[in-house]
Design a protein around this motif. Structure first.
Motif, PDB file in Angstrom:
ATOM      1  N   GLU A  35      -3.774  -7.606   6.199  1.00 57.22           N
ATOM      2  CA  GLU A  35      -2.612  -7.727   5.306  1.00 57.22           C
ATOM      3  C   GLU A  35      -3.002  -8.269   3.939  1.00 57.22           C
ATOM      4  O   GLU A  35      -2.420  -7.879   2.917  1.00 57.22           O
ATOM      5  CB  GLU A  35      -1.524  -8.581   5.977  1.00 57.22           C
ATOM      6  N   ARG A  37      -5.942  -7.645   2.529  1.00 52.23           N
ATOM      7  CA  ARG A  37      -6.566  -6.497   1.853  1.00 52.23           C
ATOM      8  C   ARG A  37      -5.507  -5.538   1.328  1.00 52.23           C
ATOM      9  O   ARG A  37      -5.624  -5.019   0.213  1.00 52.23           O
ATOM     10  CB  ARG A  37      -7.520  -5.752   2.797  1.00 52.23           C
ATOM     11  N   LEU A  38      -4.448  -5.322   2.136  1.00 51.66           N
ATOM     12  CA  LEU A  38      -3.339  -4.465   1.686  1.00 51.66           C
ATOM     13  C   LEU A  38      -2.728  -5.016   0.402  1.00 51.66           C
ATOM     14  O   LEU A  38      -2.476  -4.275  -0.544  1.00 51.66           O
ATOM     15  CB  LEU A  38      -2.264  -4.384   2.773  1.00 51.66           C
ATOM     16  N   ASN A  41      -5.088  -4.577  -2.493  1.00 53.69           N
ATOM     17  CA  ASN A  41      -5.038  -3.169  -2.900  1.00 53.69           C
ATOM     18  C   ASN A  41      -3.817  -2.894  -3.769  1.00 53.69           C
ATOM     19  O   ASN A  41      -3.909  -2.230  -4.800  1.00 53.69           O
ATOM     20  CB  ASN A  41      -5.001  -2.246  -1.676  1.00 53.69           C
ATOM     21  N   GLN A  42      -2.645  -3.372  -3.310  1.00 51.30           N
ATOM     22  CA  GLN A  42      -1.411  -3.167  -4.071  1.00 51.30           C
ATOM     23  C   GLN A  42      -1.573  -3.708  -5.479  1.00 51.30           C
ATOM     24  O   GLN A  42      -1.183  -3.069  -6.464  1.00 51.30           O
ATOM     25  CB  GLN A  42      -0.237  -3.902  -3.409  1.00 51.30           C
ATOM     26  N   GLN A  45      -3.985  -1.651  -7.483  1.00 54.97           N
ATOM     27  CA  GLN A  45      -3.291  -0.418  -7.812  1.00 54.97           C
ATOM     28  C   GLN A  45      -2.316  -0.616  -8.962  1.00 54.97           C
ATOM     29  O   GLN A  45      -2.237   0.198  -9.876  1.00 54.97           O
ATOM     30  CB  GLN A  45      -2.517   0.103  -6.603  1.00 54.97           C
ATOM     31  N   PHE A  48      -4.226  -1.112 -12.151  1.00 54.73           N
ATOM     32  CA  PHE A  48      -4.773   0.193 -12.549  1.00 54.73           C
ATOM     33  C   PHE A  48      -3.680   1.000 -13.253  1.00 54.73           C
ATOM     34  O   PHE A  48      -3.886   1.548 -14.336  1.00 54.73           O
ATOM     35  CB  PHE A  48      -5.291   0.921 -11.304  1.00 54.73           C
ATOM     36  N   ARG A  49      -2.480   1.031 -12.660  1.00 54.16           N
ATOM     37  CA  ARG A  49      -1.389   1.780 -13.268  1.00 54.16           C
ATOM     38  C   ARG A  49      -0.967   1.182 -14.608  1.00 54.16           C
ATOM     39  O   ARG A  49      -0.642   1.923 -15.537  1.00 54.16           O
ATOM     40  CB  ARG A  49      -0.197   1.860 -12.313  1.00 54.16           C
ATOM     41  N   SER A  51      -2.952  -0.379 -16.718  1.00 54.26           N
ATOM     42  CA  SER A  51      -3.972   0.048 -17.675  1.00 54.26           C
ATOM     43  C   SER A  51      -3.762   1.500 -18.073  1.00 54.26           C
ATOM     44  O   SER A  51      -3.918   1.869 -19.239  1.00 54.26           O
ATOM     45  CB  SER A  51      -5.367  -0.113 -17.071  1.00 54.26           C
ATOM     46  N   LEU A  52      -3.415   2.344 -17.095  1.00 53.27           N
ATOM     47  CA  LEU A  52      -3.184   3.756 -17.382  1.00 53.27           C
ATOM     48  C   LEU A  52      -1.950   3.944 -18.273  1.00 53.27           C
ATOM     49  O   LEU A  52      -1.944   4.819 -19.143  1.00 53.27           O
ATOM     50  CB  LEU A  52      -3.016   4.548 -16.084  1.00 53.27           C
ATOM     51  N   ARG A  53      -0.931   3.119 -18.081  1.00 46.23           N
ATOM     52  CA  ARG A  53       0.261   3.217 -18.927  1.00 46.23           C
ATOM     53  C   ARG A  53      -0.077   2.838 -20.365  1.00 46.23           C
ATOM     54  O   ARG A  53       0.416   3.439 -21.316  1.00 46.23           O
ATOM     55  CB  ARG A  53       1.382   2.335 -18.390  1.00 46.23           C
ATOM     56  N   LEU A  55      -3.009   3.211 -21.728  1.00 44.13           N
ATOM     57  CA  LEU A  55      -3.778   4.341 -22.216  1.00 44.13           C
ATOM     58  C   LEU A  55      -2.856   5.499 -22.596  1.00 44.13           C
ATOM     59  O   LEU A  55      -3.070   6.185 -23.605  1.00 44.13           O
ATOM     60  CB  LEU A  55      -4.778   4.777 -21.130  1.00 44.13           C
ATOM     61  N   LEU A  56      -1.809   5.699 -21.798  1.00 44.79           N
ATOM     62  CA  LEU A  56      -0.826   6.739 -22.077  1.00 44.79           C
ATOM     63  C   LEU A  56      -0.145   6.485 -23.430  1.00 44.79           C
ATOM     64  O   LEU A  56       0.070   7.411 -24.214  1.00 44.79           O
ATOM     65  CB  LEU A  56       0.203   6.777 -20.953  1.00 44.79           C
TER      66      LEU A  56
ATOM     67  N   LEU B  73      -0.457  13.098 -17.060  1.00 49.84           N
ATOM     68  CA  LEU B  73      -0.900  11.724 -16.807  1.00 49.84           C
ATOM     69  C   LEU B  73       0.287  10.829 -16.444  1.00 49.84           C
ATOM     70  O   LEU B  73       0.218  10.057 -15.488  1.00 49.84           O
ATOM     71  CB  LEU B  73      -1.645  11.165 -18.019  1.00 49.84           C
ATOM     72  N   ILE B  77       0.779   8.873 -12.862  1.00 51.77           N
ATOM     73  CA  ILE B  77       0.960   7.415 -12.795  1.00 51.77           C
ATOM     74  C   ILE B  77       2.211   7.084 -11.989  1.00 51.77           C
ATOM     75  O   ILE B  77       2.191   6.210 -11.118  1.00 51.77           O
ATOM     76  CB  ILE B  77       1.059   6.791 -14.206  1.00 51.77           C
TER      77      ILE B  77
ATOM     78  N   LEU C  69     -10.763   6.992 -26.207  1.00 47.62           N
ATOM     79  CA  LEU C  69      -9.695   6.988 -25.209  1.00 47.62           C
ATOM     80  C   LEU C  69     -10.178   7.616 -23.910  1.00 47.62           C
ATOM     81  O   LEU C  69      -9.927   7.092 -22.821  1.00 47.62           O
ATOM     82  CB  LEU C  69      -8.486   7.735 -25.777  1.00 47.62           C
ATOM     83  N   LEU C  76     -11.889   3.290 -16.480  1.00 43.79           N
ATOM     84  CA  LEU C  76     -10.820   2.832 -15.580  1.00 43.79           C
ATOM     85  C   LEU C  76     -10.917   3.529 -14.222  1.00 43.79           C
ATOM     86  O   LEU C  76     -10.757   2.901 -13.181  1.00 43.79           O
ATOM     87  CB  LEU C  76      -9.443   3.124 -16.192  1.00 43.79           C
TER      88      LEU C  76
ATOM     89  N   ALA D  34      -1.579  -1.867  10.265  1.00 45.23           N
ATOM     90  CA  ALA D  34      -2.094  -2.340   8.977  1.00 45.23           C
ATOM     91  C   ALA D  34      -3.343  -1.549   8.584  1.00 45.23           C
ATOM     92  O   ALA D  34      -3.505  -1.163   7.423  1.00 45.23           O
ATOM     93  CB  ALA D  34      -2.407  -3.821   9.036  1.00 45.23           C
ATOM     94  N   LEU D  38      -3.964   0.804   5.371  1.00 46.61           N
ATOM     95  CA  LEU D  38      -5.132   0.639   4.493  1.00 46.61           C
ATOM     96  C   LEU D  38      -5.830   1.975   4.276  1.00 46.61           C
ATOM     97  O   LEU D  38      -6.200   2.323   3.157  1.00 46.61           O
ATOM     98  CB  LEU D  38      -6.124  -0.362   5.104  1.00 46.61           C
ATOM     99  N   ASN D  41      -3.755   4.228   2.089  1.00 45.71           N
ATOM    100  CA  ASN D  41      -3.890   3.773   0.697  1.00 45.71           C
ATOM    101  C   ASN D  41      -5.198   4.267   0.086  1.00 45.71           C
ATOM    102  O   ASN D  41      -5.219   4.749  -1.044  1.00 45.71           O
ATOM    103  CB  ASN D  41      -3.868   2.234   0.623  1.00 45.71           C
ATOM    104  N   GLN D  45      -5.422   6.645  -3.031  1.00 45.00           N
ATOM    105  CA  GLN D  45      -6.200   6.178  -4.172  1.00 45.00           C
ATOM    106  C   GLN D  45      -7.263   7.187  -4.569  1.00 45.00           C
ATOM    107  O   GLN D  45      -7.474   7.469  -5.742  1.00 45.00           O
ATOM    108  CB  GLN D  45      -6.876   4.844  -3.838  1.00 45.00           C
ATOM    109  N   PHE D  48      -5.638  10.179  -6.139  1.00 46.00           N
ATOM    110  CA  PHE D  48      -5.201   9.798  -7.478  1.00 46.00           C
ATOM    111  C   PHE D  48      -6.389   9.870  -8.431  1.00 46.00           C
ATOM    112  O   PHE D  48      -6.289  10.464  -9.513  1.00 46.00           O
ATOM    113  CB  PHE D  48      -4.604   8.396  -7.426  1.00 46.00           C
TER     114      PHE D  48
END
Lengths: 81, 81, 81, 81
Positions: A35, A37-38, A41-42, A45, A48-49, A51-53, A55-56, B73, B77, C69, C76, D34, D38, D41, D45, D48
């Motif tokens: 749990e 690790r989950l 990960n969240q 994630q 990451f999103r 950072s991507l936003r 970049l967008l 993109l 996202i 970019l 990323l 769980a 994982l 995910n 990932q 993605f």
């Protein structure tokens, strides 16, 4: 049953109980680990999103600037006519 | 005036006329040349502008494709959320 | 030839000379005008090219920024692995 | 200890063992769940990132095409000189 049989069964049950309780604790630790690790990960994630936003947004800025550039070129061409 | 004076004046006038007619022809050639160069410039300028308009269309195409890319993109996202 | 003939020829020559001198002056003005227009065209052309070179530098800047970019996106993606 | 005490202890142990075995099974199911999440995910990932790598290739393509476009513009400007 006699006393000896009962005492033997009690010993067997006590041992099984200890083994099962140990197994439970191990499973509990593994579950907590999974749990965690989950959750990590969240979080990764989501970062990451994010950072991507960002970049967008940068990409949107570049597209806007390129549009201004094409407008300038269009104007220059027409003014040169 | 006597005959000799008149004949001298006539000769002078004839010479001046020949010089002025030569000058006129030279100026006419130069003018034709200048007007040809003006016309060639106009044509080169128009061809240059045509090429630039084609380039402008290409640039518009690239901006459109970049916009589609940013939309992809954005979609990726959001779908990953 | 007699005096009258000579005087008549002189008058004719004088008139022709005046006409040709006028024609020369007109051609000279037209030539000056044409050469001025050529010079103005050259100047406009050079200014147009200067503006286009500035635009080219801007475009180079945008391409550079887009490259940065894409490098950020690449980083990323790899960091998220 | 007498027989009755021993039988009572045996019953208590048996009950505890059943409860602990039940708990273990529940924890095992939760752990399997769980770990499945994982794994899902990880897969999401990875998909993605694959999509993002494809997008990165597209972006590289656009940057290349914009570079060709700026080269064409540079050539047009110089040819017009």
């Amino acid at each position: 049953e006699n006393m000896n049989d009962l005492m033997e069964q009690k010993d067997t049950l006590t041992q099984k109980l200890e083994e099962t309780e140990l197994r439970s604790r191990v499973l509990e630790e593994q579950l907590v680990g999974a749990e965690q690790r989950l959750e990590e990960n969240q979080e990764e994630q989501e970062n990451f999103r994010k950072s991507l936003r960002t970049l967008l947004e940068l990409l949107d800025g570049k597209i806007f600037e390129l549009t201004e550039l094409r407008d300038t070129l269009a104007r220059l061409i027409e003014e040169a006519s």
